[in-house]
Write a protein that holds these residues in place. Structure first.
Motif, PDB file in Angstrom:
ATOM      1  N   ALA A 183       0.859  -1.186   0.000  1.00  0.00           N
ATOM      2  CA  ALA A 183       0.000   0.000   0.000  1.00  0.00           C
ATOM      3  C   ALA A 183       0.893   1.232   0.000  1.00  0.00           C
ATOM      4  CB  ALA A 183      -0.914   0.004   1.215  1.00  0.00           C
ATOM      5  N   VAL A 184       0.585   2.170  -0.889  1.00  0.00           N
ATOM      6  CA  VAL A 184       1.440   3.346  -1.072  1.00  0.00           C
ATOM      7  C   VAL A 184       0.664   4.606  -0.719  1.00  0.00           C
ATOM      8  CG1 VAL A 184       2.878   4.643  -2.695  1.00  0.00           C
ATOM      9  CG2 VAL A 184       2.683   2.143  -2.909  1.00  0.00           C
ATOM     10  N   LEU A 185       1.299   5.476   0.033  1.00  0.00           N
ATOM     11  CA  LEU A 185       0.736   6.788   0.358  1.00  0.00           C
ATOM     12  C   LEU A 185       1.638   7.866  -0.216  1.00  0.00           C
ATOM     13  CD1 LEU A 185      -1.082   8.838   1.867  1.00  0.00           C
ATOM     14  CD2 LEU A 185       0.377   8.479   3.877  1.00  0.00           C
ATOM     15  N   VAL A 186       1.061   8.720  -1.051  1.00  0.00           N
ATOM     16  CA  VAL A 186       1.785   9.873  -1.598  1.00  0.00           C
ATOM     17  C   VAL A 186       1.244  11.107  -0.893  1.00  0.00           C
ATOM     18  CG1 VAL A 186       2.449  11.130  -3.675  1.00  0.00           C
ATOM     19  CG2 VAL A 186       1.981   8.678  -3.809  1.00  0.00           C
ATOM     20  N   ARG A 187       2.079  11.763  -0.109  1.00  0.00           N
ATOM     21  CA  ARG A 187       1.611  12.840   0.755  1.00  0.00           C
ATOM     22  C   ARG A 187       1.411  14.167   0.037  1.00  0.00           C
ATOM     23  NH1 ARG A 187       1.757  11.430   6.104  1.00  0.00           N
ATOM     24  NH2 ARG A 187       2.830   9.468   6.564  1.00  0.00           N
ATOM     25  N   GLU A 188       1.945  14.294  -1.171  1.00  0.00           N
ATOM     26  CA  GLU A 188       1.751  15.517  -1.940  1.00  0.00           C
ATOM     27  C   GLU A 188       1.051  15.166  -3.245  1.00  0.00           C
ATOM     28  OE1 GLU A 188       5.255  17.772  -2.481  1.00  0.00           O
ATOM     29  OE2 GLU A 188       5.707  17.955  -0.338  1.00  0.00           O
ATOM     30  N   LEU A 189      -0.098  15.774  -3.456  1.00  0.00           N
ATOM     31  CA  LEU A 189      -0.916  15.430  -4.618  1.00  0.00           C
ATOM     32  C   LEU A 189      -0.171  15.655  -5.928  1.00  0.00           C
ATOM     33  CD1 LEU A 189      -3.686  14.553  -5.706  1.00  0.00           C
ATOM     34  CD2 LEU A 189      -4.351  16.972  -5.692  1.00  0.00           C
ATOM     35  N   ARG A 190       0.630  16.712  -5.990  1.00  0.00           N
ATOM     36  CA  ARG A 190       1.317  17.008  -7.255  1.00  0.00           C
ATOM     37  C   ARG A 190       2.334  15.942  -7.627  1.00  0.00           C
ATOM     38  NH1 ARG A 190       3.429  20.858  -3.642  1.00  0.00           N
ATOM     39  NH2 ARG A 190       5.655  20.566  -3.156  1.00  0.00           N
ATOM     40  N   SER A 191       2.731  15.103  -6.651  1.00  0.00           N
ATOM     41  CA  SER A 191       3.705  14.044  -6.931  1.00  0.00           C
ATOM     42  C   SER A 191       3.046  12.709  -7.236  1.00  0.00           C
ATOM     43  CB  SER A 191       4.643  13.874  -5.726  1.00  0.00           C
ATOM     44  OG  SER A 191       5.309  15.080  -5.407  1.00  0.00           O
ATOM     45  N   ALA A 192       1.724  12.633  -7.085  1.00  0.00           N
ATOM     46  CA  ALA A 192       1.047  11.342  -7.191  1.00  0.00           C
ATOM     47  C   ALA A 192       1.108  10.771  -8.604  1.00  0.00           C
ATOM     48  CB  ALA A 192      -0.402  11.469  -6.744  1.00  0.00           C
ATOM     49  N   GLY A 193       0.848  11.610  -9.598  1.00  0.00           N
ATOM     50  CA  GLY A 193       0.876  11.105 -10.966  1.00  0.00           C
ATOM     51  C   GLY A 193       2.237  10.561 -11.349  1.00  0.00           C
ATOM     52  N   GLY A 194       3.299  11.279 -10.978  1.00  0.00           N
ATOM     53  CA  GLY A 194       4.643  10.807 -11.272  1.00  0.00           C
ATOM     54  C   GLY A 194       4.970   9.522 -10.535  1.00  0.00           C
ATOM     55  N   ALA A 195       4.465   9.374  -9.296  1.00  0.00           N
ATOM     56  CA  ALA A 195       4.736   8.164  -8.522  1.00  0.00           C
ATOM     57  C   ALA A 195       4.078   6.945  -9.154  1.00  0.00           C
ATOM     58  CB  ALA A 195       4.253   8.350  -7.090  1.00  0.00           C
ATOM     59  N   VAL A 196       2.832   7.104  -9.593  1.00  0.00           N
ATOM     60  CA  VAL A 196       2.135   5.983 -10.238  1.00  0.00           C
ATOM     61  C   VAL A 196       2.848   5.577 -11.517  1.00  0.00           C
ATOM     62  CG1 VAL A 196       0.003   5.264 -11.359  1.00  0.00           C
ATOM     63  CG2 VAL A 196      -0.096   6.550  -9.210  1.00  0.00           C
ATOM     64  N   SER A 197       3.188   6.552 -12.339  1.00  0.00           N
ATOM     65  CA  SER A 197       3.863   6.251 -13.600  1.00  0.00           C
ATOM     66  C   SER A 197       5.230   5.617 -13.368  1.00  0.00           C
ATOM     67  CB  SER A 197       4.014   7.534 -14.430  1.00  0.00           C
ATOM     68  OG  SER A 197       2.740   8.058 -14.770  1.00  0.00           O
ATOM     69  N   ASP A 257     -11.548   7.692 -10.662  1.00  0.00           N
ATOM     70  CA  ASP A 257     -11.474   6.456 -11.432  1.00  0.00           C
ATOM     71  C   ASP A 257     -10.429   5.544 -10.814  1.00  0.00           C
ATOM     72  OD1 ASP A 257     -11.488   4.479 -13.277  1.00  0.00           O
ATOM     73  OD2 ASP A 257     -10.693   5.677 -14.931  1.00  0.00           O
ATOM     74  N   ASP A 258     -10.869   4.391 -10.257  1.00  0.00           N
ATOM     75  CA  ASP A 258      -9.941   3.513  -9.553  1.00  0.00           C
ATOM     76  C   ASP A 258      -9.735   2.182 -10.286  1.00  0.00           C
ATOM     77  OD1 ASP A 258     -12.399   2.463  -9.171  1.00  0.00           O
ATOM     78  OD2 ASP A 258     -12.220   2.177  -7.001  1.00  0.00           O
ATOM     79  N   ARG A 259      -9.882   2.171 -11.603  1.00  0.00           N
ATOM     80  CA  ARG A 259      -9.651   0.933 -12.336  1.00  0.00           C
ATOM     81  C   ARG A 259      -8.177   0.544 -12.256  1.00  0.00           C
ATOM     82  NH1 ARG A 259      -9.522   2.817 -18.698  1.00  0.00           N
ATOM     83  NH2 ARG A 259      -8.463   4.805 -18.370  1.00  0.00           N
ATOM     84  N   PRO A 260      -7.867  -0.738 -12.213  1.00  0.00           N
ATOM     85  CA  PRO A 260      -6.464  -1.170 -12.162  1.00  0.00           C
ATOM     86  C   PRO A 260      -5.698  -0.681 -13.390  1.00  0.00           C
ATOM     87  CG  PRO A 260      -7.945  -2.970 -11.624  1.00  0.00           C
ATOM     88  CD  PRO A 260      -8.798  -1.858 -12.142  1.00  0.00           C
ATOM     89  N   LEU A 261      -4.461  -0.252 -13.173  1.00  0.00           N
ATOM     90  CA  LEU A 261      -3.639   0.250 -14.263  1.00  0.00           C
ATOM     91  C   LEU A 261      -2.522  -0.735 -14.557  1.00  0.00           C
ATOM     92  CD1 LEU A 261      -3.262   4.008 -13.285  1.00  0.00           C
ATOM     93  CD2 LEU A 261      -4.826   3.012 -14.933  1.00  0.00           C
ATOM     94  N   THR A 262      -2.411  -1.144 -15.780  1.00  0.00           N
ATOM     95  CA  THR A 262      -1.306  -1.989 -16.207  1.00  0.00           C
ATOM     96  C   THR A 262      -0.281  -1.134 -16.952  1.00  0.00           C
ATOM     97  OG1 THR A 262      -2.349  -2.502 -18.321  1.00  0.00           O
ATOM     98  CG2 THR A 262      -2.895  -3.929 -16.462  1.00  0.00           C
ATOM     99  N   TYR A 263       0.809  -1.746 -17.314  1.00  0.00           N
ATOM    100  CA  TYR A 263       1.869  -1.022 -18.021  1.00  0.00           C
ATOM    101  C   TYR A 263       1.329  -0.416 -19.321  1.00  0.00           C
ATOM    102  CZ  TYR A 263       6.274  -0.196 -20.457  1.00  0.00           C
ATOM    103  OH  TYR A 263       7.309   0.381 -21.144  1.00  0.00           O
ATOM    104  N   GLU A 264       0.501  -1.161 -20.029  1.00  0.00           N
ATOM    105  CA  GLU A 264      -0.007  -0.655 -21.303  1.00  0.00           C
ATOM    106  C   GLU A 264      -0.895   0.566 -21.109  1.00  0.00           C
ATOM    107  OE1 GLU A 264       1.278  -4.744 -21.662  1.00  0.00           O
ATOM    108  OE2 GLU A 264      -0.201  -3.781 -20.355  1.00  0.00           O
ATOM    109  N   VAL A 265      -1.732   0.547 -20.060  1.00  0.00           N
ATOM    110  CA  VAL A 265      -2.616   1.679 -19.810  1.00  0.00           C
ATOM    111  C   VAL A 265      -1.804   2.921 -19.450  1.00  0.00           C
ATOM    112  CG1 VAL A 265      -4.451   2.556 -18.326  1.00  0.00           C
ATOM    113  CG2 VAL A 265      -4.508   0.186 -19.102  1.00  0.00           C
ATOM    114  N   ALA A 266      -0.818   2.755 -18.566  1.00  0.00           N
ATOM    115  CA  ALA A 266       0.033   3.882 -18.201  1.00  0.00           C
ATOM    116  C   ALA A 266       0.788   4.407 -19.416  1.00  0.00           C
ATOM    117  CB  ALA A 266       1.000   3.471 -17.103  1.00  0.00           C
ATOM    118  N   ALA A 267       1.252   3.526 -20.272  1.00  0.00           N
ATOM    119  CA  ALA A 267       1.962   3.943 -21.484  1.00  0.00           C
ATOM    120  C   ALA A 267       1.051   4.756 -22.390  1.00  0.00           C
ATOM    121  CB  ALA A 267       2.494   2.716 -22.220  1.00  0.00           C
ATOM    122  N   ALA A 268      -0.220   4.388 -22.443  1.00  0.00           N
ATOM    123  CA  ALA A 268      -1.162   5.152 -23.260  1.00  0.00           C
ATOM    124  C   ALA A 268      -1.321   6.566 -22.731  1.00  0.00           C
ATOM    125  CB  ALA A 268      -2.516   4.434 -23.287  1.00  0.00           C
ATOM    126  N   PHE A 269      -1.363   6.718 -21.413  1.00  0.00           N
ATOM    127  CA  PHE A 269      -1.433   8.053 -20.834  1.00  0.00           C
ATOM    128  C   PHE A 269      -0.203   8.864 -21.228  1.00  0.00           C
ATOM    129  CE2 PHE A 269      -4.573   6.388 -17.731  1.00  0.00           C
ATOM    130  CZ  PHE A 269      -5.503   7.411 -17.817  1.00  0.00           C
TER     131      PHE A 269
END
Length: 277
Positions: free
Chosen positions: A147-161, A231-243
């Motif tokens: 389980a991962v907690l990102v304490r700063e919202l602006r860093s969340a997208g980069g952390a997921v990717s 949107d909490d759908r599971p993200l796979t490598y392909e989905v993240a790559a599409a983003f």
């Protein structure tokens, strides 16, 4: 013989007369009591009193709802690494190495080590099921979860990717959720608004009935809720790559939106005594 008979008849007649008078007295008392004619007739009705005072409690109960809006400033998500190898030891090693790379990538994005907590380790044999023969063991699948907690919202997208990039096709990210770092601050505002609403309604009812509010006897928080959506759908490598491909390799976009917090309280006031008004 005749004298005894006369005496018996006289006694019986007197008894009947006394009984009739008693019935008549009860009937008169009943009629007077039903019409409110005698306070004594109504005093037999039991009533609850405040212990030790002998005074009937006079209260007014009212509920109030307060709402406040807060902007989420943190993100949580579930991370898993799943590896399959012919041997169990090899699968465990591969999963551990991949999770280590993912953790390092998260730290590079500002996620603290303490905010990545291991939540599970699963090991399962994998079989192939030929149509006309017995199952054949083909290897072992190992899944490590965190389980991962990102304490700063602006860093969340980069952390997921970054987690998806480091884990490749073995990494899975799901249950992305917005979180308010300090929900009590927003709930405090909602609580104040709930009490104000309950007080205003109680004052209106008291004035309408010619009463005055006294001291607060009890105050109880009935419910406290928060509502937010993402949107909490599971993200796979392909989905993240599409983003990333659609935004020139930009991090996964996450929008804060808002969270609506609600509090419901129940307040009981004592009505002011008549002699104090």
């Amino acid at each position: 013989m005749d004298k005894n008979a006369d005496r018996n008849i006289t006694v019986s007649t007197t008894g009947l007369l006394v009984a009739a008078l008693a019935v008549l007295a009860l009937l008169v008392a009943y009629l007077l009591g039903g019409s409110g004619g005698t306070p004594a007739a109504q005093a037999v009705i039991p009533s609850q009193t405040v212990e030790g005072t002998g005074v009937d409690p006079r209260t007014l109960t009212m509920t109030g709802v307060g709402e406040a809006t807060a902007v989420p400033d943190q993100v949580t998500f579930d991370l898993s690494v799943r590896m399959k190898q012919p041997e169990l030891d090899a699968a465990l090693d591969a999963a551990s190495l991949t999770m280590t790379r993912v953790r390092a990538a998260l730290e590079a994005e500002g996620v603290e080590r303490k905010d990545v907590q291991t939540t599970g380790l699963e090991m399962h044999p994998v079989y192939d099921y030929p149509r006309y023969s017995s199952p054949v063991l083909t290897g072992y699948r190992v899944t490590q979860s965190a389980a991962v907690l990102v304490r700063e919202l602006r860093s969340a997208g980069g952390a997921v990717s970054a987690a998806i990039d480091a884990g490749g096709n073995a990494a899975r990210v799901g249950d992305i959720a917005l979180k308010i770092g300090d929900p009590e601050a927003a709930l405090g505002k909602a609580r104040r608004l709930a009490v104000e609403e309950a007080t205003l309604k109680a004052q209106e009812y008291a004035e309408a009935t010619g009463e005055e509010l006294g001291a607060v006897m009890t105050l109880r928080e009935v419910d406290a809720t928060s509502r937010s959506a993402i949107d909490d759908r599971p993200l796979t490598y392909e989905v993240a790559a599409a983003f990333r491909s659609s935004a020139d390799s930009a991090p996964l976009p996450l929008s804060a939106g808002r969270a609506d917090l609600g509090v419901t309280v129940q307040v009981v006031w004592e009505l002011a005594a008549e002699d104090s008004r």
